[in-house]
Scaffold this motif. Structure first.
Motif, mmCIF file in Angstrom:
data_model
loop_
_atom_site.group_PDB
_atom_site.id
_atom_site.type_symbol
_atom_site.label_atom_id
_atom_site.label_comp_id
_atom_site.label_asym_id
_atom_site.label_seq_id
_atom_site.Cartn_x
_atom_site.Cartn_y
_atom_site.Cartn_z
ATOM 1 N N HIS A 26 0.846 -1.191 0.000
ATOM 2 C CA HIS A 26 0.000 0.000 0.000
ATOM 3 C C HIS A 26 0.878 1.236 0.000
ATOM 4 C CE1 HIS A 26 -4.115 -1.629 0.840
ATOM 5 N NE2 HIS A 26 -3.359 -2.697 0.978
ATOM 6 N N ARG A 27 0.501 2.200 -0.828
ATOM 7 C CA ARG A 27 1.276 3.438 -0.864
ATOM 8 C C ARG A 27 0.627 4.480 0.030
ATOM 9 N NH1 ARG A 27 1.206 4.967 -7.026
ATOM 10 N NH2 ARG A 27 -0.608 3.621 -6.954
ATOM 11 N N ILE A 53 -4.853 1.508 5.540
ATOM 12 C CA ILE A 53 -4.828 0.279 4.730
ATOM 13 C C ILE A 53 -6.251 -0.220 4.466
ATOM 14 C CG2 ILE A 53 -4.158 -2.172 4.723
ATOM 15 C CD1 ILE A 53 -1.595 -1.443 6.078
ATOM 16 N N GLU A 54 -7.144 0.060 5.405
ATOM 17 C CA GLU A 54 -8.527 -0.379 5.204
ATOM 18 C C GLU A 54 -9.302 0.546 4.271
ATOM 19 O OE1 GLU A 54 -10.345 -0.760 9.052
ATOM 20 O OE2 GLU A 54 -8.797 -2.137 9.770
ATOM 21 N N GLY A 55 -8.658 1.607 3.810
ATOM 22 C CA GLY A 55 -9.335 2.516 2.889
ATOM 23 C C GLY A 55 -10.031 3.655 3.599
ATOM 24 N N GLU A 98 -12.247 -1.676 -1.236
ATOM 25 C CA GLU A 98 -12.225 -0.473 -0.417
ATOM 26 C C GLU A 98 -10.826 -0.207 0.129
ATOM 27 O OE1 GLU A 98 -15.114 -0.616 2.702
ATOM 28 O OE2 GLU A 98 -14.420 1.252 3.637
ATOM 29 N N PHE A 116 -8.142 -0.492 -1.192
ATOM 30 C CA PHE A 116 -7.243 0.095 -2.175
ATOM 31 C C PHE A 116 -7.700 1.471 -2.650
ATOM 32 C CE2 PHE A 116 -5.514 -4.296 -3.120
ATOM 33 C CZ PHE A 116 -4.245 -3.998 -2.642
ATOM 34 N N LEU A 117 -8.651 2.086 -1.929
ATOM 35 C CA LEU A 117 -9.148 3.403 -2.342
ATOM 36 C C LEU A 117 -8.023 4.424 -2.495
ATOM 37 C CD1 LEU A 117 -12.492 4.051 -0.451
ATOM 38 C CD2 LEU A 117 -12.097 4.238 -2.903
ATOM 39 N N VAL A 118 -7.087 4.395 -1.543
ATOM 40 C CA VAL A 118 -5.997 5.365 -1.619
ATOM 41 C C VAL A 118 -5.174 5.124 -2.890
ATOM 42 C CG1 VAL A 118 -3.919 6.243 -0.484
ATOM 43 C CG2 VAL A 118 -5.917 5.655 0.881
ATOM 44 N N GLU A 119 -4.964 3.854 -3.211
ATOM 45 C CA GLU A 119 -4.228 3.522 -4.435
ATOM 46 C C GLU A 119 -4.979 4.012 -5.675
ATOM 47 O OE1 GLU A 119 -1.314 2.007 -4.817
ATOM 48 O OE2 GLU A 119 -0.944 1.701 -2.684
#
Ligand SMILES: Cc1cc2nc3c(=O)[nH]c(=O)nc-3n(C[C@H](O)[C@H](O)[C@H](O)COP(=O)(O)O)c2cc1C
Ligand code: FES
Lengths: 596, 168
Positions: A277-278, A295-297, B22, B24-27
């Motif tokens: 994760h970035r 990490i959970e968004g 969800e 990976f939303l930041v990605e």
């Protein structure tokens, strides 16, 4: 494929920005042109740590160290050293006091006092080749752990080694793992997370470890996962580190291909994989609960930790979170044993610590030393002392959560307890050296400004308290402070420290408190309208004295045309136009521009 | 340079690249930011549908993290490091010099859309302090007087429309 020589070209971020990749290509072309490419191999390595003198080139097995090598030096270097066997003196490093250049890397003081554990493969391998890592003994610890040890034995070994978290808090790693194993999980799911957010502004250890030796982190993570029974792992990397990210991704693919990650690792039936994760630029996301939320968004806001993340962490499962350097130490402990590791360091701080040495020190870069080395050895022996013949004033350790230490504490041995007692902390290992050109009030304000903008805003003491601290410090820097401000500042510090939700606010007062404790006279000078270091703009005036030769450089450099004067005649500054940017001061070669 | 038209298809593809998860939303937002140089409202709506989370949650993320911008950013992003090591080596003055040179403040974009000026807290190459990056290029040991020339390189492609031609 027996190569006669290996040319190790440093491709850490520092050297790359000094064009080391072009150097590598030029070398490779020159070797090919002269038909030497069958006997001499070029290896692109990770960061060597001596970033200030890049690009760095190391010739192995002789260990000859070249610095500041340019593309134009390549023909000479190849002709002299590689063909005729005469190392080129002009490209070697000359330590500050020495008269002669030092040919061998290990004889250079910067490297000599170091002890490489986490950075064991530094400069020796191509980080994009798993074969190189394996050739240096990599993944042997994993094989040993998975085939000859039980998870419990691994945890005992880590506990016995005395390894403590390298991410800031210094919590004993083995105990953390054991707590996680004992934590209740309905479906038995546990997670393992690697913290590569490295938010401390002034620290780059984790970056260098991942860029230079990504497999050491992966190996440590797999061993950790096996010990706690996790099958899914995560790594949280700052997006500001594109090269680290790229190399880690390559390493993950290679590890999977070699059966060292993924299903049925080494044929033992143990499954574990790592997801990347970035981060997206938030300091607070380095904090455990914020990191997991991210990490959970969700937004990276910390929660109160009445229940720790080892019990209820990521997706509400027991979770182990460790720092990059912590994981990089794990394989060595498994391989060489807890006893060996515990023999290094001080009573309560075992092993080595990687520090990033930066600021006004001669040799900036990355160093790894046994715990307990004194700050003086770190800054003066390894760091070569203060740059530009400046005078040491303070050293800042621990980043925004740490503090400033003055000259009379230079003999303090560096370990978790000693730094804490002095009002600072180990933190992640950032060491920023300051000299007479730094104003302590200004730097304290700098940290508070940083923390103010990084506070997530969830809890009031941190959000409002730090802002109020910033207001007072700014007032002092502007020369408008009063004696009462200092008292208010101290009171605010204790409220913010006691009542903030997470450690961001909890440790935010450290820079302010230590600067007040050790450098109070500088605050007092500001109250009198003086900035002794000549930094706070409201309190300084630039002037030109009679050393001026009329070279006209400052005239050209001034962005606001505040400098008056004809070439070859003495210049002067129109104060009304001067914005105090310091451009004239920087360009003057005759010490004719003064600030006071 | 013109701002790219937001394509729903493209944003959907980004969401699918990350499995619509969800976590990976930041990605996904990172990819949207890279694609459009900002986070367009339309993209937020599409992501919200694809991932099945409220628009508000995505706005919360898009405004929380520094890397994301709700306004279009310039073609060249000039980031001045204001980390500790760079600070003690004069970063505040370098930042001012960039602002003067570009004629904009921190966080702003030049009117022709060419440059955005930003602060970043440590790029992890403190040994090179003070550091300025322009897009992916790292420039080390920057001082106030080096700024005009450094930026000039990126003004190149078209005629610079603001600031004076600089001295050497
Ligand atoms: C505001 C804040 C920022 C932090 N940033 C980092 C970081 O960038 N990297 C890191 O490893 N730990 C960071 N930490 C510490 C982590 O919360 C956590 O203690 C650590 O990652 C645990 O790993 P360790 O036991 O191996 O040190 C931070 C803590 C706080 C409160
Ligand atoms: S402080 Fe600028 S790169 Fe680290």
């Amino acid at each position: 494929m027996p190569y006669r020589l290996h040319m190790m070209v440093c491709a850490g971020t520092g050297c790359v920005s000094n064009r080391s990749l072009e150097l590598r290509d030029a070398l490779s072309a020159e070797l090919a042109r002269r038909g030497l490419d069958k006997e001499i191999e070029i290896v692109t390595t990770g960061c060597n740590g001596f970033c200030g003198v890049g690009p760095i080139l190391l010739v192995q097995p002789d260990g000859i160290f070249y610095q500041k090598v340019q593309v134009k030096d390549v023909p000479l270097l190849v002709e002299e050293h590689l063909v005729k066997g005469r190392p080129v003196k002009s490209l070697m490093f000359t330590p500050p006091e020495a008269k002669e250049p030092v040919p061998r890397m290990r004889d250079i003081p910067f490297f000599g006092k170091q002890m490489l554990v986490a950075l064991r493969n530094r400069g020796m391998i191509d980080p994009e080749k798993i074969e190189d890592y394996i050739a240096r003994g990599g993944y042997q610890a994993l094989a040993k752990a998975l085939t000859t040890m039980t998870p419990k034995q691994i945890i005992e070994e880590i506990k016995a080694s005395g390894l403590r978290g390298r991410g800031g808090g210094g919590f004993p790693t083995g105990i953390k793992w054991e707590t996680c194993v004992h934590a209740h999980s309905e479906d038995g799911v546990r997670y393992l997370v690697c913290n590569a957010d490295e938010g401390d502004p002034g620290a780059f250890m984790d970056r260098s470890i991942i860029e230079g030796d990504p497999h050491s982190v992966i190996e440590g993570m797999v061993i950790g996962a096996y010990a706690i029974g996790a099958h899914q792992g995560y790594i949280y990397v700052r997006h500001e580190y594109p090269l680290a990210l790229k190399r880690f991704m390559i390493a993950l693919d290679q590890a999977r291909e070699y059966g060292l990650l993924g299903k049925d690792i080494l044929g033992t039936g143990f499954d574990f994989d790592i997801e990347v994760h970035r981060g997206a630029g938030a300091f607070v996301c380095g904090e455990s609960t914020a990191l997991m939320a991210s990490i959970e968004g969700r937004v990276g806001e910390p929660r109160a930790k009445y229940i720790h993340t080892v019990e209820v962490g990521l997706y509400n499962k027991p979770t182990v979170l460790n720092n990059v350097e912590t994981f990089a130490n794990v394989p060595v402990i498994i391989e060489r044993g807890a006893k060996w590791f515990a023999s290094i360091g001080t009573e309560h701080s075992k092993g080595t610590k990687v520090f990033s040495l930066a600021g006004r020190v001669k040799n900036t870069g990355l160093v790894e030393v046994p715990m307990g080395l004194s700050l003086r050895e770190l800054i003066f022996d390894i760091g070569g002392g203060i740059a530009d013949n400046g005078k040491f004033k303070a050293v800042q350790t621990g980043g925004p959560s740490g503090g400033f230490l003055p000259e009379d504490l230079l003999d303090l041995p560096v370990d978790y307890e000693k730094l804490y007692e002095a009002g600072s902390m180990m933190g992640s290992g950032g060491v920023v050296v300051m000299d007479h050109t730094s104003c302590m009030v200004d730097v304290a304000r700098f940290f508070v400004d940083f923390l103010q903008s990084e506070s997530c805003g969830k809890c009031t003491p941190c959000r409002e308290g730090i802002k109020a601290m910033h207001g007072i410090l700014s007032r002092i820097c502007d020369g408008k402070g009063s004696e009462a401000d200092l008292a208010t500042l101290e009171e605010l510090c204790s409220v913010v420290a006691d009542t903030s939700l997470c450690a961001l606010g909890g440790s935010a007062p450290n820079p302010v408190l230590t600067s007040l404790r050790y450098f109070r006279s500088e605050y007092e000078a500001h109250l009198q309208g003086k900035c002794p270091a000549g930094v706070c703009r409201a309190l300084i005036t630039f002037r030109i004295n009679d050393k001026c030769t009329g070279c006209h450089l400052c005239f050209k450099a001034c962005p606001t045309s505040a400098v008056l004067g004809e070439p070859k005649q003495m210049h002067s500054i129109i104060q009304g136009k001067c914005i105090k940017c310091g451009a004239c001061y920087d360009v003057c070669k005759f010490e004719a521009v003064t600030k006071e | 340079m013109a701002i790219k038209e937001v394509s729903e298809e493209k944003v959907r593809e980004i969401a699918r690249r990350w499995g619509g998860r969800e976590g990976f939303l930041v990605e996904m937002l990172q990819d949207v930011q890279t694609e459009y140089r900002y986070i367009p409202e339309a993209a937020i709506r599409t992501l919200s549908k694809e991932v099945g989370v409220p628009v508000g949650q995505i706005y919360h993320l898009a405004t929380f993290f520094k890397r994301f911008s709700l306004k279009p950013r310039g073609e060249h992003v000039v980031s001045v490091c204001t980390g500790t090591a760079c600070h003690v080596k004069g970063a505040p003055r370098v930042l001012d010099a960039c602002a003067r040179e570009l004629g904009i403040g921190v966080g702003e974009t030049t009117r022709d859309g060419k440059f955005t000026l930003e602060e970043v807290r440590c790029l992890g190459c403190c040994g090179l302090a003070a550091v300025v990056t322009v897009n992916d290029d790292i420039h080390g040991h920057v001082t106030t007087s080096k700024v005009p020339r450094l930026l000039k390189r990126y003004k190149g492609t078209e005629k610079a429309s603001h600031g004076e031609a600089d001295d050497q």
